[in-house]
Design an enzyme around this catalytic site. Structure first.
Site, PDB file in Angstrom:
ATOM      1  CD  GLN A 261       3.598 -18.872   6.628  1.00  0.00           C
ATOM      2  OE1 GLN A 261       2.659 -19.415   7.186  1.00  0.00           O
ATOM      3  NE2 GLN A 261       4.786 -19.457   6.506  1.00  0.00           N
ATOM      4  CG  HIS A 264       0.825 -22.825   4.467  1.00  0.00           C
ATOM      5  ND1 HIS A 264       1.103 -24.127   4.783  1.00  0.00           N
ATOM      6  CD2 HIS A 264       1.760 -22.086   5.102  1.00  0.00           C
ATOM      7  CE1 HIS A 264       2.156 -24.183   5.567  1.00  0.00           C
ATOM      8  NE2 HIS A 264       2.579 -22.963   5.786  1.00  0.00           N
ATOM      9  CD  GLU A 329      -0.132 -18.836  11.680  1.00  0.00           C
ATOM     10  OE1 GLU A 329       0.012 -20.024  12.022  1.00  0.00           O
ATOM     11  OE2 GLU A 329      -0.523 -18.496  10.533  1.00  0.00           O
ATOM     12  CG  HIS A 330       3.871 -16.862  11.103  1.00  0.00           C
ATOM     13  ND1 HIS A 330       2.868 -17.367  10.295  1.00  0.00           N
ATOM     14  CD2 HIS A 330       4.341 -17.904  11.826  1.00  0.00           C
ATOM     15  CE1 HIS A 330       2.745 -18.664  10.522  1.00  0.00           C
ATOM     16  NE2 HIS A 330       3.621 -19.013  11.447  1.00  0.00           N
ATOM     17  CG  ASP A 363       6.464 -22.577   9.319  1.00  0.00           C
ATOM     18  OD1 ASP A 363       5.749 -22.248  10.280  1.00  0.00           O
ATOM     19  OD2 ASP A 363       6.221 -22.249   8.137  1.00  0.00           O
ATOM     20  CG  HIS A 422     -21.318 -21.381  50.754  1.00  0.00           C
ATOM     21  ND1 HIS A 422     -22.359 -22.042  50.159  1.00  0.00           N
ATOM     22  CD2 HIS A 422     -20.285 -21.415  49.862  1.00  0.00           C
ATOM     23  CE1 HIS A 422     -21.993 -22.450  48.960  1.00  0.00           C
ATOM     24  NE2 HIS A 422     -20.727 -22.094  48.757  1.00  0.00           N
TER      25      HIS A 422
END
Length: 436
Positions: A261, A264, A329-330, A363, A422
């Site tokens: 990761q 990235h 995230e992971h 992934d 109503h």
């Protein structure tokens, strides 16, 4: 120091930990201003503006929007032209992703009450979706599969893909993935102008109902701006991985999982939590030894220095509690008997159980979606799925008996809110029924 070391027993741990996991939610005002200006220009001038910006930013010399259009046949040709190993890998990944998402399809339901009143929910696919695929610094066929396949499974009628092609050379893997994922309409445009074209429509590109897919800061700013006119999936932040390890996994595996990761983005976050201080030393040594051999070593090193950490905890239980405050995230739970601890994790985009379940499989090809909440949003949001491409519609069919009973309830509540129309709307029916 390549990666910082923390210990939950340290007196200053809380302060250092808060600094480590602080989410920078700031938005560059200049990027926002430029992106919004591009969006508004496309909204006013349509194809002319899209053509102008795409030629400028992607260094092209197209004379018309037709030069950016790829047909379904173009996508199929890209698939057939792939080397056999790439073709089979893409097909395997596509099949697994499709199979997983087929389990997510919402089922319409209804109940019938004793008086004959029927209530229920209908699940309906969106009419159209726009898929943004990055194509600047790198190409991501996996993103095509992860975004388009659940839309296809959901039954979306029209899936439009846009992908920038700097220099006019589309990535064949990306196009092949689109063919496998059911995309039939593709345009080689990107940036804020592509988001605007899909949101507002142009002569060439009819507007869509929702835009999904990752992009750079300009794409994110454009998606944020058009939200409301169209739906969007999320505004994703830098990638994150958190590994909880009991010290019984090969330290080289764990170091490489952190790298997976960190490579990235310089702002990506990679964190290891372990109760074994000696194992922490081994992972740190492995990081130092393996880093020089990595093709993206500068990015990995910057990421680990900026936002990475190895944290020694009292126990796996404490590691789980720390992980929940991060909501990554992971999250890899690389321990013996991972099922024993899985229920202790409440906040993560995706949970990877056991030493053999590396995040990279998620992934690309395991099946679950890799479009996941980042920046602590896993506390309240979920992975991309079929549900993002279906909407729910309430269905009510009230019987005569039900109208009489519910009408009195509605009347009381409506008058309490001073909404007399109503009240009258419900009581007209009640009065008619009571006459009979």
């Amino acid at each position: 120091m390549i990666i910082r070391r923390l210990n939950t027993k340290d007196a200053d741990f809380a302060a250092k930990f808060s600094e480590l996991v602080a989410v920078d939610s700031s938005v560059d005002p200049e990027i926002t201003r430029r992106a919004e200006a591009i969006v508004e220009d496309v909204r006013k001038r349509g194809d002319e503006a899209v053509l102008e910006y795409t030629n400028r930013f992607d260094h092209m010399d197209a004379k018309s929007m037709e030069e950016f259009r790829l047909t379904e046949e173009d996508l199929k040709k890209a698939l057939e032209a792939l080397p056999e190993d790439q073709k089979q890998a893409l097909k395997t990944a596509a099949q697994r992703i499709r199979s997983f998402h087929e389990h997510e399809i919402g089922q319409s339901w209804s109940i019938t009450e004793k008086d004959g009143t029927k209530l229920g929910i209908r699940y309906i696919p969106l009419d159209s979706v726009g898929l943004y695929v990055p194509g600047g610094k790198a190409a991501y066929p996996s993103s095509v599969l992860m975004n388009a396949m659940p839309a296809h499974v959901a039954g979306v009628g029209r899936i439009v893909m846009v992908v920038p092609t700097p220099g006019g050379k589309p990535n064949q893997l990306v196009l092949a993935a689109a063919a496998l994922a059911g995309v039939k309409e593709c345009y080689t445009i990107g940036g804020a102008q592509a988001v605007a074209a899909m949101a507002y429509g142009t002569k060439t590109i009819p507007a869509v109902d929702k835009i999904v897919g990752p992009g750079n800061a300009y794409v994110a700013a454009a998606k944020r701006y058009v939200f409301g006119t169209v739906g969007i999936d999320m505004i994703a932040g830098p990638s994150e991985i958190l590994v909880i390890c009991d010290g019984k996994t090969n330290p080289d595996w764990i170091a490489m999982d952190l790298f997976s990761q960190a490579e990235h983005d310089e702002l990506a976050q990679a964190i290891l939590l372990t109760p074994d201080a000696e194992f922490a030393d081994k992972v740190e040594e492995s990081i130092k030894r393996q880093l020089p051999n990595m093709s993206r070593k500068e990015i990995i090193e910057a990421s680990l220095k900026n936002r990475g950490a190895i944290i020694v905890t009292d126990s796996i239980d404490e590691a789980c509690r720390v992980a929940d405050t991060i909501a990554p995230e992971h999250l890899e739970l690389s321990v013996e008997e991972p099922e024993k601890y899985a229920d202790k994790i409440h906040h993560a985009g995706a949970l990877f159980l056991g030493a053999y379940t590396c995040e990279a499989l998620g992934d690309y090809c395991a099946g679950p979606n890799h479009v996941l909440p980042t920046s602590r949003t896993a506390r309240y949001s979920s992975p991309l799925g079929v549900w993002d491409f279906q909407k729910r519609m309430s269905v009510l069919q009230v019987s005569k008996e039900g109208a009489e009973k519910l009408g009195h309830v509605a009347d009381v509540l409506a008058r309490g809110e001073f909404l007399t129309a109503h009240s009258a709307s419900s009581m007209y029916r009640v009065s008619e029924l009571e006459k009979k």
